[in-house]
Write an enzyme that holds these catalytic residues in place. Structure first.
Site, PDB file in Angstrom:
ATOM      1  N   HIS A 114      50.274  -5.898 118.329  1.00  0.00           N
ATOM      2  CA  HIS A 114      51.414  -6.783 118.037  1.00  0.00           C
ATOM      3  C   HIS A 114      52.733  -6.090 118.397  1.00  0.00           C
ATOM      4  CE1 HIS A 114      52.231 -10.585 115.523  1.00  0.00           C
ATOM      5  NE2 HIS A 114      53.295 -10.337 116.269  1.00  0.00           N
TER       6      HIS A 114
ATOM      7  N   ASP B 133      52.188 -28.543 127.906  1.00  0.00           N
ATOM      8  CA  ASP B 133      53.040 -28.599 126.723  1.00  0.00           C
ATOM      9  C   ASP B 133      53.251 -30.069 126.389  1.00  0.00           C
ATOM     10  OD1 ASP B 133      55.184 -28.343 124.766  1.00  0.00           O
ATOM     11  OD2 ASP B 133      55.521 -26.338 125.567  1.00  0.00           O
TER      12      ASP B 133
ATOM     13  N   ASP C  19      47.452  -9.174 122.132  1.00  0.00           N
ATOM     14  CA  ASP C  19      48.425  -8.392 121.363  1.00  0.00           C
ATOM     15  C   ASP C  19      48.434  -8.854 119.909  1.00  0.00           C
ATOM     16  OD1 ASP C  19      50.711  -6.501 121.231  1.00  0.00           O
ATOM     17  OD2 ASP C  19      51.850  -8.309 120.748  1.00  0.00           O
TER      18      ASP C  19
ATOM     19  N   ILE D 296      59.589 -18.349 125.627  1.00  0.00           N
ATOM     20  CA  ILE D 296      58.723 -17.272 126.116  1.00  0.00           C
ATOM     21  C   ILE D 296      57.859 -17.760 127.270  1.00  0.00           C
ATOM     22  CG2 ILE D 296      56.837 -15.703 125.513  1.00  0.00           C
ATOM     23  CD1 ILE D 296      57.968 -15.689 122.635  1.00  0.00           C
TER      24      ILE D 296
ATOM     25  N   GLU E  34      44.419  -9.770 111.866  1.00  0.00           N
ATOM     26  CA  GLU E  34      45.230  -8.569 112.075  1.00  0.00           C
ATOM     27  C   GLU E  34      45.946  -8.077 110.818  1.00  0.00           C
ATOM     28  OE1 GLU E  34      49.645  -9.658 113.547  1.00  0.00           O
ATOM     29  OE2 GLU E  34      48.105 -10.194 114.993  1.00  0.00           O
TER      30      GLU E  34
ATOM     31  N   THR F 174      49.586 -13.369 123.447  1.00  0.00           N
ATOM     32  CA  THR F 174      50.672 -12.605 122.824  1.00  0.00           C
ATOM     33  C   THR F 174      51.401 -13.475 121.810  1.00  0.00           C
ATOM     34  OG1 THR F 174      52.136 -13.211 124.661  1.00  0.00           O
ATOM     35  CG2 THR F 174      51.041 -11.066 124.798  1.00  0.00           C
ATOM     36  N   SER F 175      50.769 -14.547 121.379  1.00  0.00           N
ATOM     37  CA  SER F 175      51.429 -15.514 120.504  1.00  0.00           C
ATOM     38  C   SER F 175      50.998 -15.363 119.054  1.00  0.00           C
ATOM     39  CB  SER F 175      51.180 -16.935 121.020  1.00  0.00           C
ATOM     40  OG  SER F 175      51.971 -17.868 120.334  1.00  0.00           O
ATOM     41  N   ARG F 176      49.893 -15.987 118.673  1.00  0.00           N
ATOM     42  CA  ARG F 176      49.354 -15.874 117.327  1.00  0.00           C
ATOM     43  C   ARG F 176      47.840 -15.702 117.415  1.00  0.00           C
ATOM     44  NH1 ARG F 176      53.578 -14.583 116.112  1.00  0.00           N
ATOM     45  NH2 ARG F 176      55.061 -15.444 114.611  1.00  0.00           N
TER      46      ARG F 176
END
Length: 332
Positions: free
Chosen positions: A295, A174, A258, A155, A263, A232-234
């Site tokens: 999400h 990373d 997101d 992603i 959540e 938009t991950s966790r």
């Protein structure tokens, strides 16, 4: 295999039903999420199909084992909701969908950036009220901006390519550097250097003990004033209280999420007739520079099709006793 599918929505059932005729599995769909209160629904099945907010902790896994469940197939990439140590002790196989449509999530992340940078959500609401004023709608160009990506898996890689297409300077962090990205102009830095130079930060890393609350008071203080953060991950990658404080002080200029730390009791449900009890998300909604979606970054036709395809292939391998292509195992 007889499969109990939890947290099912209409789009899940549709995507699986289109493919089930080519496989020898029988699905029973349950709208309820899997937890200690609903685990009895899995009795009499061979496997369980679960999603991001299902509870696969030790008590639930032990009950599934007692029921003779052989495996849990996750129709998602993340697996932080699974107690892998207990699963290994019980010899319960855990499989996931490691890559369904990286572009779906990456495109949604960039859609959030475009919405916040050009205030199209505000413009949409104004026009519906017959208000054509441009006051307060001044945005900014993305071309030439420093966009940083934390996590350059599938992603994150797709996101980097989109950002490069917009003419952004792309930085990345990373543990494992991607040679393909470096070859096309992405610059890897250590985390401290990246945070200090970023105008826009997009999170694309998994949730682990090491990444939980990656965005906190200390890391936010390292960022330039007015930074945009996209997640938009966790949800738990962000410490919500620290972000709220930074929004109030204007240290964070824009926030697009997101996913949300709490959540589980909100997302994937229609709560429009209920009182919102979560004070933190209620506070986030008061900020004009915050954009929240529920999400849905993964939710494209292509992604749903790939999720169903990979999940059913995982079940095929389990039934045939083949080597598991997408197994997740516990490691010390």
């Amino acid at each position: 295999m007889k499969v109990a599918c939890f947290s099912t929505k209409s789009y899940d059932q549709k995507s699986f039903d289109l493919r089930l005729t080519k496989h020898g599995h029988h699905f029973t769909y349950f709208e309820a999420k899997l937890d200690k209160h609903t685990v009895n629904l899995a009795k009499g099945y061979d496997a369980v199909c679960a999603f991001v907010n299902d509870h696969l902790d030790a008590p639930v896994l032990k009950i599934l084992h007692e029921f003779g469940i052989q495996a849990v197939v996750l129709r998602c990439a993340g697996y932080n909701q699974v107690d892998l140590k207990t699963a290994k002790e019980l010899n319960l196989k855990i499989c996931r969908v490691p890559a369904y449509s990286p572009e779906a999530v990456a495109e949604h992340a960039f859609a959030m950036i475009l919405t916040l940078s050009r205030k199209t959500h505000k413009a949409y609401n104004r026009i519906r009220e017959n208000n054509y004023s441009l006051e307060g709608l001044v945005g900014f160009n993305l071309n030439g901006k420093v966009v940083s990506v934390i996590g350059t898996g599938a992603i994150g890689t797709a996101f980097c390519k989109i950002a490069l297409g917009f003419g952004c300077e792309v930085l990345a962090y990373d543990l494992i550097e991607n040679k393909e990205l470096k070859a096309i102009g992405v610059k890897y830095l250590n985390l401290d250097e990246l945070l200090s130079q970023s105008q826009i930060i997009s999170l694309h890393c998994p949730l682990t003990p090491g990444t939980k609350h990656l965005i906190n008071k200390k890391t936010i203080d390292q960022m330039p004033n007015g930074v945009m953060i996209i997640n938009t991950s966790r949800g738990a990658l962000i410490e919500t209280k620290s972000v709220i404080r930074a929004l109030k002080s204007k240290k964070i200029g824009y926030l697009g999420i997101d996913v949300y730390e709490q959540e589980e009791d909100l997302f994937f449900r229609n709560l429009s007739e209920e009182i919102l009890m979560d004070e933190q998300i209620a506070r986030l909604m008061t900020f004009p520079n915050v954009l929240i979606t529920g999400h849905q970054a993964f939710l494209t036709q292509e992604a749903l099709s790939q999720i169903a395809k990979t999940t059913l292939l995982n079940l095929d391998e389990l039934e045939q006793g083949s080597e598991l292509s997408n197994e997740v195992t516990y490691s010390e």
